[in-house]
Scaffold this active site. Structure first.
Site, PDB file in Angstrom:
ATOM      1  N   HIS A 217       0.840  -1.196   0.000  1.00  0.00           N
ATOM      2  CA  HIS A 217       0.000   0.000   0.000  1.00  0.00           C
ATOM      3  C   HIS A 217       0.883   1.257   0.000  1.00  0.00           C
ATOM      4  O   HIS A 217       1.017   1.913  -1.022  1.00  0.00           O
ATOM      5  CB  HIS A 217      -0.918  -0.073   1.221  1.00  0.00           C
ATOM      6  CG  HIS A 217      -2.032   0.916   1.248  1.00  0.00           C
ATOM      7  ND1 HIS A 217      -2.222   1.870   0.291  1.00  0.00           N
ATOM      8  CD2 HIS A 217      -3.041   1.103   2.143  1.00  0.00           C
ATOM      9  CE1 HIS A 217      -3.281   2.597   0.592  1.00  0.00           C
ATOM     10  NE2 HIS A 217      -3.796   2.154   1.710  1.00  0.00           N
TER      11      HIS A 217
ATOM     12  N   HIS B 279      -1.769  -0.984 -11.664  1.00  0.00           N
ATOM     13  CA  HIS B 279      -2.631  -0.573 -10.557  1.00  0.00           C
ATOM     14  C   HIS B 279      -3.891  -1.407 -10.593  1.00  0.00           C
ATOM     15  O   HIS B 279      -4.365  -1.753 -11.684  1.00  0.00           O
ATOM     16  CB  HIS B 279      -2.993   0.922 -10.703  1.00  0.00           C
ATOM     17  CG  HIS B 279      -3.534   1.530  -9.456  1.00  0.00           C
ATOM     18  ND1 HIS B 279      -4.855   1.417  -9.104  1.00  0.00           N
ATOM     19  CD2 HIS B 279      -2.931   2.235  -8.478  1.00  0.00           C
ATOM     20  CE1 HIS B 279      -5.031   2.035  -7.956  1.00  0.00           C
ATOM     21  NE2 HIS B 279      -3.888   2.532  -7.546  1.00  0.00           N
TER      22      HIS B 279
ATOM     23  N   ASP C 185       3.251   6.123  -7.569  1.00  0.00           N
ATOM     24  CA  ASP C 185       4.511   5.889  -6.869  1.00  0.00           C
ATOM     25  C   ASP C 185       5.734   5.944  -7.768  1.00  0.00           C
ATOM     26  O   ASP C 185       6.855   5.926  -7.278  1.00  0.00           O
ATOM     27  CB  ASP C 185       4.474   4.513  -6.178  1.00  0.00           C
ATOM     28  CG  ASP C 185       3.455   4.500  -5.065  1.00  0.00           C
ATOM     29  OD1 ASP C 185       3.477   5.434  -4.259  1.00  0.00           O
ATOM     30  OD2 ASP C 185       2.631   3.569  -5.025  1.00  0.00           O
TER      31      ASP C 185
HETATM   32  C1  LIG Z   1      -0.336  -2.659  -8.381  1.00  0.00           C
HETATM   33  C2  LIG Z   1      -0.460  -4.160  -8.606  1.00  0.00           C
HETATM   34  C3  LIG Z   1      -0.289  -4.870  -7.244  1.00  0.00           C
HETATM   35  C4  LIG Z   1      -1.862  -4.460  -9.190  1.00  0.00           C
HETATM   36  O1  LIG Z   1      -1.980  -5.808  -9.299  1.00  0.00           O
HETATM   37  P1  LIG Z   1      -3.256  -6.555  -9.903  1.00  0.00           P
HETATM   38  O2  LIG Z   1      -4.322  -5.593 -10.265  1.00  0.00           O
HETATM   39  O3  LIG Z   1      -3.605  -7.635  -8.938  1.00  0.00           O
HETATM   40  O4  LIG Z   1      -2.696  -7.137 -11.277  1.00  0.00           O
HETATM   41  P2  LIG Z   1      -2.116  -8.581 -11.511  1.00  0.00           P
HETATM   42  O5  LIG Z   1      -1.108  -8.914 -10.469  1.00  0.00           O
HETATM   43  O6  LIG Z   1      -3.270  -9.497 -11.700  1.00  0.00           O
HETATM   44  O7  LIG Z   1      -1.354  -8.410 -12.918  1.00  0.00           O
HETATM   45  C5  LIG Z   1      -1.943  -8.606 -14.198  1.00  0.00           C
HETATM   46  C6  LIG Z   1      -0.829  -8.971 -15.190  1.00  0.00           C
HETATM   47  O8  LIG Z   1       0.108  -7.891 -15.339  1.00  0.00           O
HETATM   48  C7  LIG Z   1       1.400  -8.285 -14.870  1.00  0.00           C
HETATM   49  N1  LIG Z   1       1.905  -7.174 -14.060  1.00  0.00           N
HETATM   50  C8  LIG Z   1       1.183  -6.415 -13.187  1.00  0.00           C
HETATM   51  N2  LIG Z   1       1.960  -5.446 -12.677  1.00  0.00           N
HETATM   52  C9  LIG Z   1       3.185  -5.605 -13.228  1.00  0.00           C
HETATM   53  C10 LIG Z   1       4.398  -4.901 -13.094  1.00  0.00           C
HETATM   54  N3  LIG Z   1       4.487  -3.840 -12.279  1.00  0.00           N
HETATM   55  N4  LIG Z   1       5.454  -5.329 -13.793  1.00  0.00           N
HETATM   56  C11 LIG Z   1       5.364  -6.399 -14.632  1.00  0.00           C
HETATM   57  N5  LIG Z   1       4.235  -7.100 -14.808  1.00  0.00           N
HETATM   58  C12 LIG Z   1       3.161  -6.708 -14.106  1.00  0.00           C
HETATM   59  C13 LIG Z   1       1.182  -9.521 -14.046  1.00  0.00           C
HETATM   60  O9  LIG Z   1       2.336 -10.352 -14.043  1.00  0.00           O
HETATM   61  C14 LIG Z   1       0.020 -10.162 -14.758  1.00  0.00           C
HETATM   62  O10 LIG Z   1       0.513 -10.756 -15.928  1.00  0.00           O
HETATM   63  P3  LIG Z   1      -0.086 -12.169 -16.450  1.00  0.00           P
HETATM   64  O11 LIG Z   1      -1.519 -11.851 -16.797  1.00  0.00           O
HETATM   65  O12 LIG Z   1       0.757 -12.527 -17.614  1.00  0.00           O
HETATM   66  O13 LIG Z   1       0.041 -13.110 -15.295  1.00  0.00           O
HETATM   67  C15 LIG Z   1       0.616  -4.640  -9.605  1.00  0.00           C
HETATM   68  O14 LIG Z   1       0.458  -3.982 -10.840  1.00  0.00           O
HETATM   69  C16 LIG Z   1       2.035  -4.458  -9.074  1.00  0.00           C
HETATM   70  O15 LIG Z   1       2.550  -5.324  -8.359  1.00  0.00           O
HETATM   71  N6  LIG Z   1       2.697  -3.298  -9.410  1.00  0.00           N
HETATM   72  C17 LIG Z   1       4.011  -3.028  -8.897  1.00  0.00           C
HETATM   73  C18 LIG Z   1       3.923  -2.507  -7.467  1.00  0.00           C
HETATM   74  C19 LIG Z   1       3.366  -1.100  -7.375  1.00  0.00           C
HETATM   75  O16 LIG Z   1       3.778  -0.215  -8.091  1.00  0.00           O
HETATM   76  N7  LIG Z   1       2.431  -0.898  -6.442  1.00  0.00           N
HETATM   77  C20 LIG Z   1       1.873   0.411  -6.179  1.00  0.00           C
HETATM   78  C21 LIG Z   1       0.444   0.499  -6.527  1.00  0.00           C
HETATM   79  S1  LIG Z   1      -0.139   2.150  -6.260  1.00  0.00           S
END
Ligand SMILES: CC(C)(COP(=O)(O)OP(=O)(O)OC[C@H]1O[C@@H](n2cnc3c(N)ncnc32)[C@H](O)[C@@H]1OP(=O)(O)O)[C@@H](O)C(=O)NCCC(=O)NCCS
Length: 438
Positions: A267, A306, A362
């Site tokens: 978060h 996101h 971020d």
């Molecule tokens: C923010 C986050 C947790 C959202 O996750 P989510 O909505 O649950 O999305 P998912 O984890 O289901 O990802 C969907 C797809 O995109 C990919 N993906 C998502 N974020 C990614 C990233 N930052 N880098 C590379 N691949 C990513 C996943 O591997 C998945 O691929 P697949 O379909 O081939 O398995 C995720 O994008 C992430 O971990 N980002 C990096 C951390 C971050 O910046 N967090 C701050 C949020 S404000």
């Protein structure tokens, strides 16, 4: 066509008509779906609330597909340019932009509540020298409630308002003191001549000078970051604030719980992870190779993607512009070039485009905080200062909502069926062995 959903229960062949309101059906409407009269009724199962609205809220609107964020209807882009943090806080809390007099009064009230009881100082000096500032923040906010026992009267609107002012005013003081404690520096008292962001910088960085005067461009940049972080509808910490507040505990305890949720790396900690990633990449020339590693499943591109935004996070756009104004004063953060190159490559790459992965809030905020001289451990604390306005707005809305009750989800029980107690000398496998076997 009626605004209803017709459900057929194939177990019984019975059909049910469920009203659709505001694009949603009430989960409780499923309870009538039973095989036998004595059944509990159908439930909906939604771990992590992926598709469940828990409130009707008039505070913040997000359309993640197109990248829209509005507070009380006002686009974030306009607020970031024209508003101040305190004006935005007023808007979030009370629903409308203040008149000139209302704003002056609110600013005055917040300014004159920035001081904390001297006991708070004593409490803070008791933490170990290297205590994480966010751990201190969470604890001290909870402790603040003990100084205001009347705060437990959450059904009294005047009492609620007094705590709202106190919390918004005092969180920067607690935040700055947690930093000073970490640095082994004397705590700096608030300066009532200064504005909200300026006073925070003074409490953070003032040394022997009689008056601390930061560069106005840096003050404005911090103010913009505060506006962008003030609320984000039903995220993890807002949900914690509402859930804890639903027990009618005082807002200090509820806010400490919300801040604890923000402390988690998923978060409030992602901007720190971005900085670590950029430092690890080390040089622009390593960016293509790093992107390839991410694409092959070796880690993630931090600051990208996101849960809600499937388009450019509107806050990331504003932060990028703010970064330019900060670097004009502080000099360019060398990690910026790596960030820009990463963004350029990722935005053109099929892997990121097809998954709708764009920079989030971020991606650039850590770079600005670093340029302002703020250490990474302070990043979640810096997030908590403005988010206090959002948490309180969410809490105020929840507390007077006649539809809300104590938050209490259902569960699907998957444990053992009833079984008889076994005396200790007759048991074969121990519980710990069983856990280890998994
Ligand atoms: C923010 C986050 C947790 C959202 O996750 P989510 O909505 O649950 O999305 P998912 O984890 O289901 O990802 C969907 C797809 O995109 C990919 N993906 C998502 N974020 C990614 C990233 N930052 N880098 C590379 N691949 C990513 C996943 O591997 C998945 O691929 P697949 O379909 O081939 O398995 C995720 O994008 C992430 O971990 N980002 C990096 C951390 C971050 O910046 N967090 C701050 C949020 S404000």
């Amino acid at each position: 066509m009626p605004d209803t959903l017709t459900l057929t229960d194939n177990r019984t062949g019975l059909t049910y008509e469920v009203p659709i309101e505001d694009g949603a059906v009430r989960a409780n409407a499923l309870r009538q779906v039973k095989v036998e009269e004595a059944d509990f009724g159908l439930m909906s199962y939604d771990p992590a609330f992926l598709n469940t609205a828990s409130v009707r809220s008039a505070i913040t609107f997000i359309d993640g597909d197109v990248g829209i964020l509005r507070y009380r209807g006002y686009p974030i882009e306009q607020l970031a340019v024209d508003s101040t943090y305190l004006e935005t806080a007023f808007l979030l809390l009370f629903g409308e932009l203040p008149t000139k007099d209302e704003l002056a009064r609110f600013e005055h009230e917040v300014t004159y509540h920035t001081f904390v009881h001297e006991n708070v100082k004593t409490l803070m000096t008791g933490f170990r020298y290297d205590a994480h500032p966010m751990g201190m923040f969470v604890s001290v906010v909870a402790a603040l409630g003990t100084l205001y026992p009347e705060a437990s009267k959450v059904d009294d609107p005047d009492v609620r308002l007094a705590q709202v002012i106190r919390l918004i005013a005092k969180v920067p003081t607690i935040a700055a003191w947690s930093y000073r404690h970490n640095k082994g520096l004397p705590y700096v008292y608030p300066d009532n001549d200064l504005g909200f962001a300026e006073n925070f910088l003074s409490m953070m960085f003032k040394m022997a000078e009689s008056k601390y005067s930061p560069d106005p461009a840096l003050v404005r940049a911090l103010e913009v970051l505060f506006i962008l972080h003030a609320d984000h509808e039903q995220n993890c910490s807002a949900n914690a604030m509402r859930a804890i507040g639903s027990s009618k505990v005082d807002p200090y305890s509820a806010l400490a719980g919300a801040a604890a949720a923000l402390y988690g790396p998923l978060h409030g900690g992602a901007n720190e992870a971005v900085l670590r990633m950029l430092a690890q990449i080390g040089d622009v020339k390593h960016v293509p190779e790093f992107v390839e590693r991410v694409k092959s499943g070796e880690g993630r591109l931090m600051g990208f993607g996101h849960r809600v935004y499937k388009n450019y996070d509107p806050r990331a756009k504003i932060i990028k512009e703010t970064a330019d104004s900060v670097f004009e004063v502080t000099g360019r953060n060398p990690l910026l070039d790596i960030a820009l190159e990463l963004e350029k490559i990722a935005l053109e790459d099929e892997y990121f485009v097809s998954r709708k992965l764009y920079p989030n809030v971020d991606f650039y905020s850590g770079l600005i905080y670093q340029a302002l001289g703020l250490p990474t451990a302070m990043f979640p604390v810096l997030f908590a200062i403005p988010r206090t306005a959002g948490w309180l707005a969410q809490w105020l809305e929840g507390i007077v909502d006649p539809e809300q009750k104590i938050a209490r989800p259902r569960q699907i029980y998957i444990g053992a069926a009833e079984r008889n107690y076994v005396p200790v000398d007759q048991r074969t496998a121990g519980a710990r062995d069983l856990v280890a076997a998994h």
